[in-house]
Scaffold this motif. Structure first.
Motif, PDB file in Angstrom:
ATOM      1  N   LEU A 171      44.384 -17.717  14.670  1.00 49.55           N
ATOM      2  CA  LEU A 171      44.491 -18.198  13.291  1.00 49.55           C
ATOM      3  C   LEU A 171      43.179 -18.005  12.541  1.00 49.55           C
ATOM      4  CD1 LEU A 171      46.589 -21.489  13.579  1.00 49.55           C
ATOM      5  CD2 LEU A 171      47.282 -19.318  12.570  1.00 49.55           C
ATOM      6  N   ALA A 172      42.067 -18.203  13.239  1.00 44.74           N
ATOM      7  CA  ALA A 172      40.768 -17.977  12.597  1.00 44.74           C
ATOM      8  C   ALA A 172      40.608 -16.509  12.202  1.00 44.74           C
ATOM      9  CB  ALA A 172      39.644 -18.410  13.543  1.00 44.74           C
ATOM     10  N   GLN A 173      41.041 -15.596  13.073  1.00 34.79           N
ATOM     11  CA  GLN A 173      40.982 -14.161  12.745  1.00 34.79           C
ATOM     12  C   GLN A 173      41.881 -13.855  11.549  1.00 34.79           C
ATOM     13  OE1 GLN A 173      41.919 -11.839  16.215  1.00 34.79           O
ATOM     14  NE2 GLN A 173      40.351 -12.818  17.485  1.00 34.79           N
ATOM     15  N   LEU A 174      43.077 -14.437  11.542  1.00 29.75           N
ATOM     16  CA  LEU A 174      43.999 -14.219  10.429  1.00 29.75           C
ATOM     17  C   LEU A 174      43.402 -14.747   9.125  1.00 29.75           C
ATOM     18  CD1 LEU A 174      46.814 -13.262   9.525  1.00 29.75           C
ATOM     19  CD2 LEU A 174      47.679 -15.549  10.090  1.00 29.75           C
ATOM     20  N   GLN A 175      42.749 -15.911   9.196  1.00 32.50           N
ATOM     21  CA  GLN A 175      42.133 -16.481   7.996  1.00 32.50           C
ATOM     22  C   GLN A 175      41.047 -15.562   7.447  1.00 32.50           C
ATOM     23  OE1 GLN A 175      40.657 -20.450   8.516  1.00 32.50           O
ATOM     24  NE2 GLN A 175      39.548 -20.471   6.579  1.00 32.50           N
ATOM     25  N   VAL A 176      40.243 -15.007   8.332  1.00 34.48           N
ATOM     26  CA  VAL A 176      39.183 -14.087   7.897  1.00 34.48           C
ATOM     27  C   VAL A 176      39.785 -12.885   7.183  1.00 34.48           C
ATOM     28  CG1 VAL A 176      37.390 -12.518   8.707  1.00 34.48           C
ATOM     29  CG2 VAL A 176      37.542 -14.837   9.641  1.00 34.48           C
ATOM     30  N   GLU A 177      40.848 -12.330   7.743  1.00 34.20           N
ATOM     31  CA  GLU A 177      41.477 -11.157   7.128  1.00 34.20           C
ATOM     32  C   GLU A 177      42.091 -11.505   5.776  1.00 34.20           C
ATOM     33  OE1 GLU A 177      41.137  -8.153   8.117  1.00 34.20           O
ATOM     34  OE2 GLU A 177      40.061  -8.758   9.939  1.00 34.20           O
ATOM     35  N   VAL A 178      42.687 -12.704   5.675  1.00 29.68           N
ATOM     36  CA  VAL A 178      43.272 -13.114   4.392  1.00 29.68           C
ATOM     37  C   VAL A 178      42.180 -13.305   3.345  1.00 29.68           C
ATOM     38  CG1 VAL A 178      44.517 -14.967   3.216  1.00 29.68           C
ATOM     39  CG2 VAL A 178      45.354 -14.101   5.402  1.00 29.68           C
ATOM     40  N   GLU A 179      41.062 -13.912   3.744  1.00 27.87           N
ATOM     41  CA  GLU A 179      39.945 -14.077   2.808  1.00 27.87           C
ATOM     42  C   GLU A 179      39.429 -12.716   2.336  1.00 27.87           C
ATOM     43  OE1 GLU A 179      36.987 -16.420   4.699  1.00 27.87           O
ATOM     44  OE2 GLU A 179      38.242 -18.213   4.868  1.00 27.87           O
ATOM     45  N   ASN A 180      39.337 -11.791   3.274  1.00 24.13           N
ATOM     46  CA  ASN A 180      38.897 -10.436   2.893  1.00 24.13           C
ATOM     47  C   ASN A 180      39.908  -9.773   1.967  1.00 24.13           C
ATOM     48  OD1 ASN A 180      36.594 -10.708   4.454  1.00 24.13           O
ATOM     49  ND2 ASN A 180      37.535  -9.774   6.265  1.00 24.13           N
ATOM     50  N   PHE A 181      41.199  -9.978   2.257  1.00 18.10           N
ATOM     51  CA  PHE A 181      42.239  -9.394   1.409  1.00 18.10           C
ATOM     52  C   PHE A 181      42.147  -9.954  -0.014  1.00 18.10           C
ATOM     53  CE2 PHE A 181      46.417 -10.313  -0.467  1.00 18.10           C
ATOM     54  CZ  PHE A 181      46.819  -9.028  -0.759  1.00 18.10           C
ATOM     55  N   VAL A 182      41.958 -11.278  -0.125  1.00 20.66           N
ATOM     56  CA  VAL A 182      41.871 -11.894  -1.449  1.00 20.66           C
ATOM     57  C   VAL A 182      40.666 -11.338  -2.210  1.00 20.66           C
ATOM     58  CG1 VAL A 182      41.510 -14.070  -2.683  1.00 20.66           C
ATOM     59  CG2 VAL A 182      43.078 -13.989  -0.743  1.00 20.66           C
ATOM     60  N   LEU A 183      39.565 -11.151  -1.511  1.00 20.69           N
ATOM     61  CA  LEU A 183      38.373 -10.591  -2.161  1.00 20.69           C
ATOM     62  C   LEU A 183      38.618  -9.142  -2.605  1.00 20.69           C
ATOM     63  CD1 LEU A 183      35.552 -12.032   0.124  1.00 20.69           C
ATOM     64  CD2 LEU A 183      36.161 -12.768  -2.188  1.00 20.69           C
ATOM     65  N   LYS A 184      39.314  -8.377  -1.758  1.00 16.87           N
ATOM     66  CA  LYS A 184      39.629  -6.981  -2.121  1.00 16.87           C
ATOM     67  C   LYS A 184      40.551  -6.937  -3.335  1.00 16.87           C
ATOM     68  CE  LYS A 184      41.074  -5.561   1.941  1.00 16.87           C
ATOM     69  NZ  LYS A 184      41.602  -4.648   2.977  1.00 16.87           N
TER      70      LYS A 184
ATOM     71  N   ARG B 214      34.841 -10.240 -14.437  1.00 16.49           N
ATOM     72  CA  ARG B 214      34.532 -11.279 -13.442  1.00 16.49           C
ATOM     73  C   ARG B 214      35.362 -12.532 -13.685  1.00 16.49           C
ATOM     74  NH1 ARG B 214      33.662 -12.126  -8.396  1.00 16.49           N
ATOM     75  NH2 ARG B 214      32.474 -14.037  -7.963  1.00 16.49           N
ATOM     76  N   LYS B 215      35.677 -12.776 -14.932  1.00 18.24           N
ATOM     77  CA  LYS B 215      36.482 -13.948 -15.233  1.00 18.24           C
ATOM     78  C   LYS B 215      37.858 -13.849 -14.591  1.00 18.24           C
ATOM     79  CE  LYS B 215      38.521 -16.477 -19.114  1.00 18.24           C
ATOM     80  NZ  LYS B 215      38.684 -16.532 -20.588  1.00 18.24           N
ATOM     81  N   ASP B 216      38.513 -12.690 -14.732  1.00 18.41           N
ATOM     82  CA  ASP B 216      39.829 -12.509 -14.105  1.00 18.41           C
ATOM     83  C   ASP B 216      39.724 -12.561 -12.584  1.00 18.41           C
ATOM     84  OD1 ASP B 216      41.049 -12.310 -16.544  1.00 18.41           O
ATOM     85  OD2 ASP B 216      40.999 -10.108 -16.616  1.00 18.41           O
ATOM     86  N   GLN B 217      38.645 -12.031 -12.047  1.00 16.51           N
ATOM     87  CA  GLN B 217      38.454 -12.099 -10.597  1.00 16.51           C
ATOM     88  C   GLN B 217      38.393 -13.552 -10.124  1.00 16.51           C
ATOM     89  OE1 GLN B 217      34.941  -9.841  -9.666  1.00 16.51           O
ATOM     90  NE2 GLN B 217      35.832  -7.867 -10.295  1.00 16.51           N
TER      91      GLN B 217
END
Length: 723
Positions: free
Chosen positions: A536-549, A557-560
């Motif tokens: 789950l920790a690995q999945l969370q990291v990937e989701v955080e990276n996906f959201v940033l991408k 920057r405002k829309d980001q």
């Protein structure tokens, strides 16, 4: 003692008698003083003898002088000779009075003498009687001793006879075969209570006969033939009865548990066979094992196949992963998009299968569900199937332990002989299912169903299914981890440019993760697993990276920030519905949301109030270094900032509030951001006041145009939205 009393009485009487006699003799022999013999023998008092010693006389005189009476006489000057004569005359007078008293009482003394003589004769007779009584007692004592010896001897003989009698009576009772036993064993049905009682007696006689045969008792041969015949007859009847019961299990539509429970009432039958005819006992045991093995295999095979008919038709496949875009598989023969099948990642009501009421609830009846056209997810079918297995397995293990008198490894071996084929079929079916399963929540629910069933069997102290539970978990855990890793990889490989039109609202992939993560975390709380936490920790990291991408695809920057905040807020909202507030996932996204909220507040305050904010930050930096005088020539700039804020701040705050409420899907989160922005604005304006109050700017006329801070706070509160 009687003799002593008699002797004492006699002594008193004799002494009294001798005293009276002496008195009478004295009275009779009394003569005048003139008749006394003048030649007196004075002994030591004779002063005329040559043996008188003057020294001794002096001693006596000295001793007499010490006498109190003599001292008194000497003090008064009494004449000792005259006093001596006076004393002597007094003694004679007293003596004469005493003699007269004796003479006066002579008659009484004589009467007393006669009475004493009569008493003496009576006491002599009593002494004789007591002597006779003493001799009689001596003879009685000897007779009592004789009787006591005879009693002890008779008591010993009685105990010996009783001991011999108990041994002989037991021996005779065990050897005798009563006619009632013979008739009951031969003629009565085995189901009669009387037959069971006589079977117990027969078993005791068989064991006793074996014991006597080892001692080479001759009486044993007299009953051996009868006992052997009765044993053969009893074994034959018991064998037929138990085999008929076992064969009745095979009848179609038979509830085998009823005859099985009835068979427990006759558990002594198998004990009798095991003790006296092991061949027949083995035959019955093998027949039971073969029959029940086929029954269980047939029942569970049929039940499992019928359960599969009420499973949901739409199941996840290899393309139904968390990172798959909605635009995939738009062909005519393709399945609906993943967005319409979010139940793959959502727990919903599926978690109810783990509740105690449903976990140990009644099993599903497939034909009833088919008639009602009801469908169930796989984990519900899995629960029903394995609860039926748990219930039947526990009952069967207890029956085997009770009826066949086995325990420990012997009981487990016998249980595996019966249930082994059925358990093998279960494992094969599970292996087939998980090899093509991509529904990670279903697999995870099945894992926790097994963990709870394992706890139930442990509480019941039934170890028969322990190895099976472990085998099932060894099939499910690797598959769950594989599906989770596939989802992680799918998110890692997602291309943001292929996910359609950009939108600042929460992304569907983020929602899938939120639903899935909250489901796994809530299920995992009861039986935590470290490997699950790691994945789950690995999945969370990937989701955080996906959201940033995805956020990086927005031009401003405002829309980001709006995109990030919306997604983080949605993640938190879903996670907190099921997961604990202190879980790692919740804490991580709370920190991310807080940081992005603060950054967004700075971003929306910058366009209308950026000049003032920059001036405050610059001035505070110079104040810390003591270089505020460098801004004393910026009067025009300060004047523009003061007047510009006074004119436009209300319109700017109103526009900012409307923009924030349009940007965020969660009104509560939007309200929180607006409140944070207004609070930050007041802090900046307070800092602006503080800077202009410094000595460098005190002389500026524009300071009088500053808005009162308290008035500003009151006005700002009017612009806070209420939801």
């Amino acid at each position: 003692m009687a003799e002593a009393v008699v002797s004492g009485v006699r002594a008193d009487v004799n002494s009294g008698e001798s005293s009276a006699t002496n008195a009478m003799a004295y009275l009779q022999d009394e003569k005048p003083d003139s008749d006394l013999d003048p030649a007196l023998n004075l002994g030591d008092l004779d002063l005329t003898t040559d043996e008188f010693i003057l020294d001794e006389v002096d001693i006596h005189i000295q001793a007499n002088l010490e006498d109190d009476l003599v001292k008194e006489a000497l003090k008064t000057g009494v004449d000792l000779r005259q006093y001596s004569k006076q004393v002597e005359a007094e003694l004679q007078r007293i003596e004469q009075a005493s003699i007269k008293d004796y003479i006066k009482e002579s008659q009484n003394i004589a009467s007393l003498h006669n009475q004493i003589t009569a008493c003496d004769s009576i006491l002599e007779r009593m002494e004789e009687m007591l002597s006779n009584f003493q001799s009689d007692l001596s003879s009685i004592s000897s007779e009592i001793q004789t009787l006591q010896q005879q009693s002890v001897s008779m008591n010993m003989r009685l105990k010996n006879r009783q001991a011999v009698r108990s041994q002989l009576s037991q021996l005779v009772d065990e050897l005798v075969v009563p006619g009632a036993m013979i008739s009951v064993i031969l003629d009565s049905p085995v189901t009669e209570q009387e037959f069971l009682e006589q079977l117990h007696e027969l078993n005791n006689k068989i064991n006793f006969a074996k014991e006597l045969s080892f001692r080479e008792t001759l009486a044993c041969s007299d009953i051996q033939d009868i006992v052997d015949r009765l044993k053969i007859k009893a074994v034959t009847k018991i064998r037929e009865f138990i085999l008929q019961k076992i064969y009745s299990f095979r009848k179609p539509m038979t509830n085998y548990q009823i005859p099985q429970n009835n068979l427990l009432k006759f558990r002594f039958f198998y004990q009798f066979l095991l003790a006296n005819e092991r061949t027949v006992a083995k035959e019955i045991r093998d027949e039971y094992v073969d029959t029940m093995s086929k029954i269980y295999y047939s029942y569970f095979k049929s039940y499992s196949s019928r359960l599969l008919k009420v499973q949901y038709e739409d199941v996840a496949d290899k393309d139904d992963l968390m990172g798959v875009e909605d635009t995939a598989k738009k062909g005519f023969f393709s399945k609906p998009s993943l967005k319409s099948r979010n139940t793959i990642f959502t727990l919903g009501q599926r978690g109810a299968v783990l509740s105690p009421a449903e976990l140990e609830g009644p099993i599903l009846i497939p034909h009833t569900a088919q008639r009602g056209d009801v469908r169930y997810p796989f984990e519900t079918l899995f629960r029903s199937q394995h609860f039926a297995l748990l219930d039947n397995g526990c009952r069967e293990y207890l029956f085997l332990s009770d009826f066949f008198m086995v325990a420990g490894n012997s009981a487990l071996d016998l249980f595996n002989c019966i249930m082994g084929k059925t358990l093998g079929m279960f494992l094969k079916n599970i292996s087939t299912y998980v090899s093509d399963c991509y529904d990670s929540i279903a697999v995870f629910l099945c894992i926790h169903i097994i963990l709870r069933f394992k706890t139930i069997t442990a509480k019941r102290n039934i170890p028969s299914l322990d190895k099976y539970w472990e085998a099932v978990l060894e099939l499910l855990w690797p598959r769950f981890e594989l599906i989770l890793e596939m989802n992680i990889q799918s998110i890692r490989n997602t291309d943001p440019q292929k996910l359609g039109v950009l939108d600042t609202r929460p992304h569907y992939i983020t929602r899938r993760y939120a639903e899935f993560s909250s489901a796994i975390v809530s299920i995992n709380q009861t039986f935590p697993n470290e490997r699950t936490h790691t994945l789950l920790a690995q999945l969370q990291v990937e989701v955080e990276n996906f959201v940033l991408k995805m956020a990086a695809e927005f031009p401003s920057r405002k829309d980001q920030l709006i995109f990030l905040i919306n997604n983080y807020d949605m993640l938190l909202s879903v996670l907190m519905e099921r997961a604990a507030d202190d879980s790692k996932e919740v804490e991580g996204f709370q920190q991310l949301l807080l940081a992005r909220n603060q950054e967004f507040i700075e971003e929306i305050l910058s366009p209308p109030f950026g000049g003032m904010i920059a001036f405050v930050k610059e001035s505070e930096g110079l104040m810390e270094r003591g270089q505020l005088d460098r801004l004393k020539n910026d009067e025009a700039r300060i004047t523009q900032l003061v007047r510009g804020f006074s004119i436009t701040w209300k319109q700017s705050v109103e526009a900012m509030s409307q923009d924030v409420m349009r940007s965020f899907t969660n009104f509560k989160n939007g309200t929180s951001i607006i409140q944070g922005a207004l609070t930050q604005l007041i802090q900046y304006y307070h800092g602006f006041h503080k800077v202009l109050s410094q000595p460098t700017f005190r002389s500026l006329a524009v300071r009088s145009e500053l808005i009162n801070l308290h008035h500003l706070m009151v006005e700002v509160k009017k612009h806070k939205p209420n939801f």
